[in-house]
Write a protein that holds these residues in place. Structure first.
Motif, mmCIF file in Angstrom:
data_model
loop_
_atom_site.group_PDB
_atom_site.id
_atom_site.type_symbol
_atom_site.label_atom_id
_atom_site.label_comp_id
_atom_site.label_asym_id
_atom_site.label_seq_id
_atom_site.Cartn_x
_atom_site.Cartn_y
_atom_site.Cartn_z
ATOM 1 N N LYS A 37 -62.363 100.093 -18.036
ATOM 2 C CA LYS A 37 -60.944 99.727 -18.109
ATOM 3 C C LYS A 37 -60.104 100.955 -17.796
ATOM 4 C CE LYS A 37 -61.587 96.097 -21.489
ATOM 5 N NZ LYS A 37 -60.934 94.897 -21.079
ATOM 6 N N THR A 38 -59.019 100.737 -17.057
ATOM 7 C CA THR A 38 -58.112 101.823 -16.715
ATOM 8 C C THR A 38 -56.709 101.257 -16.523
ATOM 9 O OG1 THR A 38 -57.851 103.760 -15.284
ATOM 10 C CG2 THR A 38 -58.536 101.703 -14.214
ATOM 11 N N GLU A 39 -55.760 102.137 -16.226
ATOM 12 C CA GLU A 39 -54.379 101.729 -16.010
ATOM 13 C C GLU A 39 -54.063 101.801 -14.525
ATOM 14 O OE1 GLU A 39 -52.230 104.540 -18.364
ATOM 15 O OE2 GLU A 39 -52.850 103.632 -20.246
ATOM 16 N N TYR A 40 -53.197 100.884 -14.064
ATOM 17 C CA TYR A 40 -52.841 100.820 -12.650
ATOM 18 C C TYR A 40 -51.399 100.351 -12.547
ATOM 19 C CZ TYR A 40 -54.088 99.927 -7.687
ATOM 20 O OH TYR A 40 -54.196 99.950 -6.319
ATOM 21 N N ARG A 41 -50.648 100.941 -11.641
ATOM 22 C CA ARG A 41 -49.246 100.550 -11.477
ATOM 23 C C ARG A 41 -49.122 99.128 -10.920
ATOM 24 N NH1 ARG A 41 -44.770 103.976 -10.787
ATOM 25 N NH2 ARG A 41 -45.169 106.047 -11.614
ATOM 26 N N LEU A 42 -48.184 98.381 -11.462
ATOM 27 C CA LEU A 42 -47.935 97.021 -11.000
ATOM 28 C C LEU A 42 -47.564 97.010 -9.518
ATOM 29 C CD1 LEU A 42 -47.584 94.000 -11.485
ATOM 30 C CD2 LEU A 42 -45.252 94.478 -12.251
ATOM 31 N N ALA A 43 -46.760 97.956 -9.066
ATOM 32 C CA ALA A 43 -46.360 98.011 -7.654
ATOM 33 C C ALA A 43 -47.580 98.125 -6.745
ATOM 34 C CB ALA A 43 -45.410 99.177 -7.414
ATOM 35 N N HIS A 44 -48.585 98.878 -7.140
ATOM 36 C CA HIS A 44 -49.808 99.023 -6.339
ATOM 37 C C HIS A 44 -50.625 97.738 -6.416
ATOM 38 C CE1 HIS A 44 -49.784 103.646 -6.122
ATOM 39 N NE2 HIS A 44 -48.595 103.221 -6.520
ATOM 40 N N LEU A 45 -50.690 97.163 -7.595
ATOM 41 C CA LEU A 45 -51.449 95.925 -7.806
ATOM 42 C C LEU A 45 -50.912 94.824 -6.892
ATOM 43 C CD1 LEU A 45 -52.432 94.554 -11.248
ATOM 44 C CD2 LEU A 45 -51.400 93.052 -9.591
ATOM 45 N N LEU A 46 -49.596 94.737 -6.760
ATOM 46 C CA LEU A 46 -48.993 93.690 -5.926
ATOM 47 C C LEU A 46 -49.302 93.875 -4.456
ATOM 48 C CD1 LEU A 46 -45.544 93.406 -7.718
ATOM 49 C CD2 LEU A 46 -47.489 91.849 -7.909
ATOM 50 N N ASP A 47 -49.611 95.096 -4.030
ATOM 51 C CA ASP A 47 -49.959 95.368 -2.638
ATOM 52 C C ASP A 47 -51.425 95.139 -2.318
ATOM 53 O OD1 ASP A 47 -47.389 96.059 -1.881
ATOM 54 O OD2 ASP A 47 -47.689 98.184 -2.255
ATOM 55 N N ASP A 48 -52.296 95.038 -3.325
ATOM 56 C CA ASP A 48 -53.733 94.865 -3.104
ATOM 57 C C ASP A 48 -54.059 93.411 -2.799
ATOM 58 O OD1 ASP A 48 -54.411 97.519 -3.491
ATOM 59 O OD2 ASP A 48 -54.892 97.274 -5.604
ATOM 60 N N PRO A 49 -55.052 93.183 -1.918
ATOM 61 C CA PRO A 49 -55.423 91.808 -1.557
ATOM 62 C C PRO A 49 -56.222 91.113 -2.660
ATOM 63 C CG PRO A 49 -56.842 93.373 -0.423
ATOM 64 C CD PRO A 49 -55.819 94.186 -1.174
ATOM 65 N N GLU A 50 -56.218 89.795 -2.585
ATOM 66 C CA GLU A 50 -57.057 88.993 -3.478
ATOM 67 C C GLU A 50 -58.515 89.201 -3.083
ATOM 68 O OE1 GLU A 50 -55.974 87.154 -6.101
ATOM 69 O OE2 GLU A 50 -53.928 87.796 -5.628
ATOM 70 N N ALA A 51 -59.398 89.252 -4.084
ATOM 71 C CA ALA A 51 -60.835 89.417 -3.814
ATOM 72 C C ALA A 51 -61.375 88.160 -3.144
ATOM 73 C CB ALA A 51 -61.590 89.684 -5.107
ATOM 74 N N ARG A 52 -62.347 88.363 -2.279
ATOM 75 C CA ARG A 52 -62.967 87.201 -1.593
ATOM 76 C C ARG A 52 -64.324 86.926 -2.154
ATOM 77 N NH1 ARG A 52 -61.277 88.421 4.600
ATOM 78 N NH2 ARG A 52 -59.072 88.273 4.215
#
Length: 52
Positions: A37-52
């Protein structure tokens, strides 16, 4: 579930942890392969693609 970039490791989005001074949020994420578990910025999360 999302990935870091188009070919990066998969992670599961968790709960919001705290709002930052710039208005962004830190979100708890869990790495699928390791369970880490770690922390990640929401702005970066919104830019990442959905897993396939």
């Amino acid at each position: 579930m999302k990935t870091f970039g188009p070919f990066g490791p998969k992670y599961a989005v968790g709960v919001p942890l705290r709002q930052l001074e710039d208005g962004d949020w830190l979100i708890e994420i869990t790495m699928v392969e390791t369970g880490e578990k770690t922390e990640y910025r929401l702005a970066h999360l919104l830019d990442d693609p959905e897993a396939r």
